[in-house]
Design a protein around this motif. Structure first.
Motif: not given
Length: 255
Positions: A152-167
């Protein structure tokens, strides 16, 4: 030409202002603004140009977080390395999708972002950093987040922040700081892939970044003063994202 330049500066300023004021989610408006306000003629050109601007803003914002010790470098670099492969894969697929279909999917993603913004981020710490099997978890999560970011050509912070917390189990302030490494890496990968196909308007990207720097500075100055109204600002911004998403769906769906 002058009016288009001023619009690019103004739109970049608005995105930078919103990011500094309320946090993640603002960069998702970059592509619609480039298309419907600045007037770029092609969805793929808007996505490539947006990726340049998002990447530049992420790298610029990384330095203050790094100085404050908010970046978990081993986890951030592992997540970003796996995500770069995902971003290259996603951006390569995105270039092959019809522009109108891509915008419909983008609008659906915007609705998801608005819902996540309305729910809000968790403020507490996770179960402990580092979690067992840290790097395999970071690799799998990073690749998935990078693929969506590149597509989608986006920064994706809304995905990355919870992804880092989860992982990894890191606390949210470290996840926010560490996410900028991934956002910068993913957006830069997408920008390079689109630039290789001549799908970046460098003049507009530079103006958008310049506006974002000024807007970010103003937003940062107001952030503390408006801290008590942050929830209301978040609500207004999420509703604005919904409105833009509905507009995009109406423009690109043929009933």
């Amino acid at each position: 030409m002058l009016s288009a330049d001023l619009l690019a500066l103004a739109c970049g300023g608005l995105v930078g202002f919103s990011l500094a004021l309320i946090g993640g989610g603002g960069s998702i408006l970059a592509t619609p603004m480039l298309l419907y306000v600045v007037g770029l003629p092609d969805p793929h050109l808007a996505i490539g140009t947006s990726a340049v601007a998002v990447g530049a803003n992420a790298w610029a914002n990384l330095f203050p977080h790094a100085r404050a010790g908010h970046v978990r470098w081993p986890a951030a670099l592992a997540f970003a390395a796996a995500g770069v492969l995902g971003a290259f894969t996603g951006s390569s697929l995105g270039k092959r999708v019809d522009g109108h279909h891509l915008l419909v999917l983008f609008a659906v993603l915007m609705l998801v972002v608005a819902v996540l913004m309305l729910r809000g981020r968790r403020n507490g710490a996770e179960s402990g950093y580092p979690k067992p099997r840290l790097f395999p978890r970071l690799g799998a999560t990073g690749f998935g987040a990078g693929m969506l970011s590149g597509f989608f050509g986006i920064g994706g912070g809304f995905l990355i922040v919870p992804g880092l917390i989860f992982a990894s189990g890191m606390e949210i302030i470290a996840a926010i700081g560490s996410s900028l490494v991934a956002v910068g890496a993913f957006a830069s990968t997408t920008a390079i892939n689109y630039a290789a196909s001549s799908l970046v308007d460098w003049r507009v990207a530079a103006l958008f970044v310049a506006g974002g720097i000024v807007g970010g500075w103003l937003g940062a100055r107001l952030a503390r003063r408006l801290a008590r109204t942050r929830g209301a600002l978040n609500l207004v911004f999420a509703l604005a994202i919904v409105a833009v998403a509905v507009y995009m769906l109406v423009r690109n769906l043929h009933f």
